[in-house]
Design a protein around this motif. Structure first.
Motif, short mmCIF file in Angstrom:
data_model
loop_
_atom_site.label_atom_id
_atom_site.label_comp_id
_atom_site.label_asym_id
_atom_site.label_seq_id
_atom_site.Cartn_x
_atom_site.Cartn_y
_atom_site.Cartn_z
N ARG A 172 -2.38 6.68 -1.52
CA ARG A 172 -3.58 5.91 -1.81
C ARG A 172 -3.53 5.16 -3.14
O ARG A 172 -4.25 5.44 -4.09
CB ARG A 172 -4.86 6.76 -1.73
CG ARG A 172 -4.97 7.36 -0.39
CD ARG A 172 -6.35 7.46 0.13
NE ARG A 172 -6.47 8.67 0.92
CZ ARG A 172 -5.84 8.88 2.06
NH1 ARG A 172 -5.10 7.93 2.58
NH2 ARG A 172 -5.96 10.03 2.70
N PHE B 103 -2.58 -2.17 6.25
CA PHE B 103 -2.91 -2.88 5.02
C PHE B 103 -2.81 -4.37 5.27
O PHE B 103 -1.89 -4.84 5.95
CB PHE B 103 -1.93 -2.44 3.93
CG PHE B 103 -2.01 -3.22 2.66
CD1 PHE B 103 -0.88 -3.81 2.12
CD2 PHE B 103 -3.22 -3.36 1.98
CE1 PHE B 103 -0.95 -4.54 0.93
CE2 PHE B 103 -3.29 -4.08 0.79
CZ PHE B 103 -2.15 -4.66 0.27
N TYR C 76 0.86 -1.17 0.00
CA TYR C 76 0.00 0.00 0.00
C TYR C 76 0.90 1.23 0.00
O TYR C 76 1.91 1.28 0.69
CB TYR C 76 -0.89 0.02 1.25
CG TYR C 76 -1.65 1.31 1.43
CD1 TYR C 76 -1.34 2.19 2.46
CD2 TYR C 76 -2.66 1.66 0.54
CE1 TYR C 76 -2.02 3.37 2.61
CE2 TYR C 76 -3.35 2.85 0.69
CZ TYR C 76 -3.03 3.71 1.73
OH TYR C 76 -3.70 4.89 1.87
N LEU D 22 -2.34 0.91 -4.56
CA LEU D 22 -1.79 -0.41 -4.28
C LEU D 22 -0.79 -0.73 -5.37
O LEU D 22 -1.02 -0.39 -6.54
CB LEU D 22 -2.89 -1.48 -4.26
CG LEU D 22 -3.87 -1.42 -3.11
CD1 LEU D 22 -4.91 -2.52 -3.23
CD2 LEU D 22 -3.15 -1.55 -1.78
N VAL E 296 -7.49 -1.83 3.09
CA VAL E 296 -6.66 -0.77 3.62
C VAL E 296 -7.48 -0.08 4.71
O VAL E 296 -8.65 0.23 4.50
CB VAL E 296 -6.31 0.27 2.53
CG1 VAL E 296 -5.52 1.42 3.12
CG2 VAL E 296 -5.54 -0.40 1.41
#
Lengths: 167, 414
Positions: free
Chosen positions: B152, B188, B148, B154, B199
Motif C-alpha cells: 500500500r 492501479f 503501486y 505509490l 488504486v
C-alpha cells in the motif's frame, strides 16, 4: 474535395523568394491551413518569419511526409510488418533530415513553431535535446547565457534535493 | 541507455558484460560530440523561452532534475505541473528497453530486478534493486511513471518519491463473523475522466468461526486526489481472482482472470473488469471454452492497445484480442515443443513474454512468429514484468499530517 492534389499554393519567404507547392503539402502547416480557410491565399502567402533557406527545408519535410502517408497501405499499423517497416524508413529519413548545423536547426524550430507543424517541431526539439544531454549545470548556463541567481546556500539545497542526478 | 536505477542497488551490476565500461565510454563520446550550442539563430533571433522549455521537455529525468539548478526561473518552470505533464507526454514511449522484473527466490523472498534489454532482444545487464523502498513487495505499473506497491504505497522510482497510502478501510456492515483476509488483488491506473490516480483493492472475507460460509469480496478504491479510501460495495458473486504478472490497464479499466464458483462445485473461468471512472464491475467471458479443465496455461496482457488473452496449450500459443466486446483470435504460433511454457504477459504492446521451466524468459514476436530467448534466468518463477518508465509526476503528500485525519477514520478489522 473532388479535385486531385494539383492545386498549387505560392509561399513567399521573408527574403522575397516564391515557392510553389501542392496545396496538400502546404496544409501540413496549421498556420497556412487557417490562412487558406480564411481566404487569404489567393495571392502568395507571405511568411515574414521564415527565410528562403529554411522554407525550402520545411517544404522538403512536408513533401516527404505527405508522400509517405499517401503510399501507406490502409491497414498498416505498428502491429503489421508493413507498418513497422514504413515507420522505420521514415524515422531514418527524419534522422538524416535534422543533421544540419545548430543555427539551421534553431531556424527550423522557429519555423516549425510559427508554421505550426507539430511533427517537425517535435523532431527538431528532440534533436536539440539530444545535444544538451549529460551536460553540467555550468555548461548549460554558458550555452544559454543564463546568470545564476541562486545564492550558494540555495544552490546547495537544490542540488541536495536530487543529489543522485549529479553523479 | 544505462541501468538507470543503480542508486537502488547494493553494488555494481552482477551480470555485466563489460557494459559499465561501454556505457561510460559512450557518455563521454556524446559529451565530446555535442557541440556547445549558441541559441541565436541565423537571423539573430533568440530562442523564445517557451521553445527552450519545449526542448527541455524531451530530456530524460536525470538531466531535467539536474538543470533545475541552472537558475531560479528554470527551477520554477521545471517544477511546474505544466512542464511535468508536457514532459510526461513527450517521454511516454521512451525507454521501453528497461524492465522491472520480480522473481520469487526459493526461500519465498520476492526480488526486484532491473533488466536492460537490447534490440536482439537479449538482456544486456541486470541488477537487483535491494535498496529500493518496495523490496519484497509486489509492484504494479507504470501509470505515468508511477507504480503501486502491494504494501500500500505509490512509488515514482525516477524521482524517488514513495507515498504510503492511509490504512485501508472496510465494509461498514460486514457479514457476521468475518475478517478480511490478508490476500488481496489490486489494480492501479488513472481515471480517464478526472486524471486522478486510483488504486482498486479487492478483499476476500474469512470466517472467524468454524462454519465455512463464504461471501463475495469487497471492493475498495483509493483516490490520490482525496487521499482516502472508499468502500464501493461487494462483488455480485464469489470469484477467485488471479494476480496479473504484467501491467494491465487498458481503456480506463483494470482486468483480472477469475474463476467463478457455481453451486455444483463446477467453476468456470471468466474475466473481471473494473472501470476506474464509474467504479463498476463487469464479468466478461474469455475467448476460450470456460469449462475446459485441462492444464491450460494462460494469462492476460495487452496487445495492440487492446486487452489480450494469451494461452498455451499443446505447444501452441494462441493470442486473442478484445475489441468492441468481441474476441478475435489474432495469432496461432507453434512453440516448437510441448514443454512447460507459461505466458507471463506482454512487452512493448505487441510482443508476448513467456516463461519456461526454471525461470527462463522467452519473447515471442507474433508478427514474425519468432521466439527469442532473452538469455536471462531470474529465479524460480517470474512474478512480474513491468516496463520502467520515467516521469516527473510528483505524488508527495502536501496535506497536513495524516495522523489528524486518521484519528477520525474507523480502522476496523483489517
Amino acid at each position: 474535395m473532388a479535385e486531385t492534389s494539383s492545386k498549387k499554393i505560392i509561399l513567399k519567404s521573408s527574403d522575397n523568394e516564391d515557392f510553389e507547392v501542392d496545396e496538400i503539402v502546404a496544409l501540413e502547416s496549421q498556420t497556412i491551413k487557417h490562412m487558406i480557410e480564411d481566404g487569404c491565399a489567393d495571392n502568395a502567402i507571405p511568411l515574414p518569419n521564415v527565410t528562403a533557406k529554411t522554407l525550402s527545408k520545411v517544404i522538403e519535410y512536408c513533401k516527404k511526409h505527405v508522400d509517405v502517408a499517401a503510399t501507406k497501405p490502409a491497414d498498416a499499423s505498428t502491429s503489421t510488418a508493413a507498418g513497422v517497416a514504413g515507420d522505420d524508413e521514415l524515422k531514418k529519413w527524419d534522422e538524416e533530415f535534422v543533421k544540419v548545423d545548430q543555427t539551421a536547426l534553431f531556424d527550423l524550430i522557429l519555423a516549425a513553431n510559427y508554421l505550426d507543424i507539430k511533427s517537425l517541431l517535435e523532431l527538431t526539439c528532440q534533436s536539440v535535446a539530444d545535444g544538451i544531454k549529460n551536460k553540467t549545470v555550468e555548461e548549460v548556463r554558458k550555452t544559454f547565457n543564463i546568470t545564476n541567481d541562486f545564492t550558494p546556500e540555495e544552490e546547495e539545497a537544490v542540488r541536495k534535493e536530487n543529489q543522485w542526478a549529479f553523479e | 541507455m544505462a541501468l538507470s536505477l543503480k542508486r537502488y542497488a547494493e553494488s555494481r551490476p552482477l551480470f555485466d558484460t563489460g557494459l559499465y565500461r561501454l556505457l561510460t565510454e559512450r557518455i563521454n563520446k556524446e559529451r565530446e560530440n555535442s557541440v556547445l550550442i549558441s541559441i541565436t539563430t541565423n537571423s539573430g533571433h533568440l530562442l523564445p523561452e517557451n521553445l527552450l522549455f519545449e526542448i527541455l521537455s524531451w530530456l530524460p529525468v536525470k538531466d531535467v532534475l539536474r538543470y533545475k539548478s541552472v537558475s531560479k526561473s528554470w527551477y520554477a518552470t521545471i517544477s511546474s505541473p505544466h512542464f511535468i505533464s508536457n514532459h510526461l507526454k513527450n517521454n511516454h514511449n521512451n525507454n521501453q528497453s528497461c524492465i522491472l522484473a520480480q522473481y520469487y527466490l526459493s526461500q519465498g523472498e520476492l526480488l526486484l530486478e532491473e533488466l536492460l534489454i537490447d534490440e536482439t532482444p537479449r538482456v544486456l545487464a541486470s541488477q537487483v534493486l535491494s535498496k529500493s523502498p518496495v523490496d519484497n513487495t509486489r509492484i504494479c505499473g507504470p501509470c505515468d511513471g508511477l507504480y503501486y506497491c502491494s504494501e500500500r504505497a505509490l512509488w515514482n522510482p525516477a524521482i524517488n518519491e514513495l507515498r504510503t497510502l492511509p490504512p485501508i478501510i472496510a465494509n461498514p456492515n460486514p457479514p457476521p463473523n468475518t475478517l478480511y483476509s490478508c490476500h488481496d488483488i489490486y489494480g492501479f491506473g488513472s481515471d480517464p475522466l478526472t486524471g486522478d490516480y486510483k488504486v482498486v483493492v479487492i478483499k476476500d472475507y474469512w470466517s472467524t468461526n468454524d462454519e465455512y460460509v463464504s461471501y463475495p469480496a469487497s471492493v475498495l478504491v483509493f483516490s490520490l486526489r482525496t487521499d482516502s479510501w472508499k468502500y464501493c460495495g461487494d462483488l455480485t458473486q464469489e470469484y477467485y481472482l488471479e494476480h496479473n504478472k504484467c501491467y494491465i490497464f487498458v481503456k480506463g479499466c483494470c482486468f483480472w482472470r477469475a474463476s467463478s464458483l457455481h453451486t455444483d462445485e463446477n467453476y468456470s473461468e471468466v474475466i473481471i473488469s473494473f472501470d476506474m471512472a464509474s467504479h463498476s464491475f463487469q464479468e466478461i467471458h474469455g475467448p476460450e471454452n470456460p469449462d475446459i479443465k485441462q492444464l491450460h496455461n494462460r494469462c492476460l496482457g495487452i496487445y495492440d492497445d487492446s486487452l489480450g488473452f494469451f494461452s498455451v496449450f499443446d505447444g501452441i500459443l494462441n493470442i486473442w484480442t478484445l475489441n468492441h466486446e468481441a474476441w478475435t483470435k489474432k495469432f496461432t504460433i507453434g512453440l516448437g515443443c510441448v514443454d512447460d511454457f507459461w505466458p507471463v504477459g506482454h512487452w512493448m504492446n505487441n510482443k508476448v513474454l513467456i516463461e519456461r521451466r526454471g525461470g527462463k524468459l522467452v519473447l515471442c514476436d507474433p508478427i514474425t512468429q519468432e521466439l527469442k530467448d532473452l538469455g536471462f534466468e531470474g529465479g524460480s518463477s517470474c512474478e512480474g514484468f513491468f516496463t520502467y518508465m520515467e516521469s516527473l509526476v510528483s505524488i508527495k503528500d502536501r496535506n497536513k499530517s495524516r495522523e489528524d485525519k486518521e484519528r477520525q477514520v474507523d480502522n476496523s478489522q483489517v
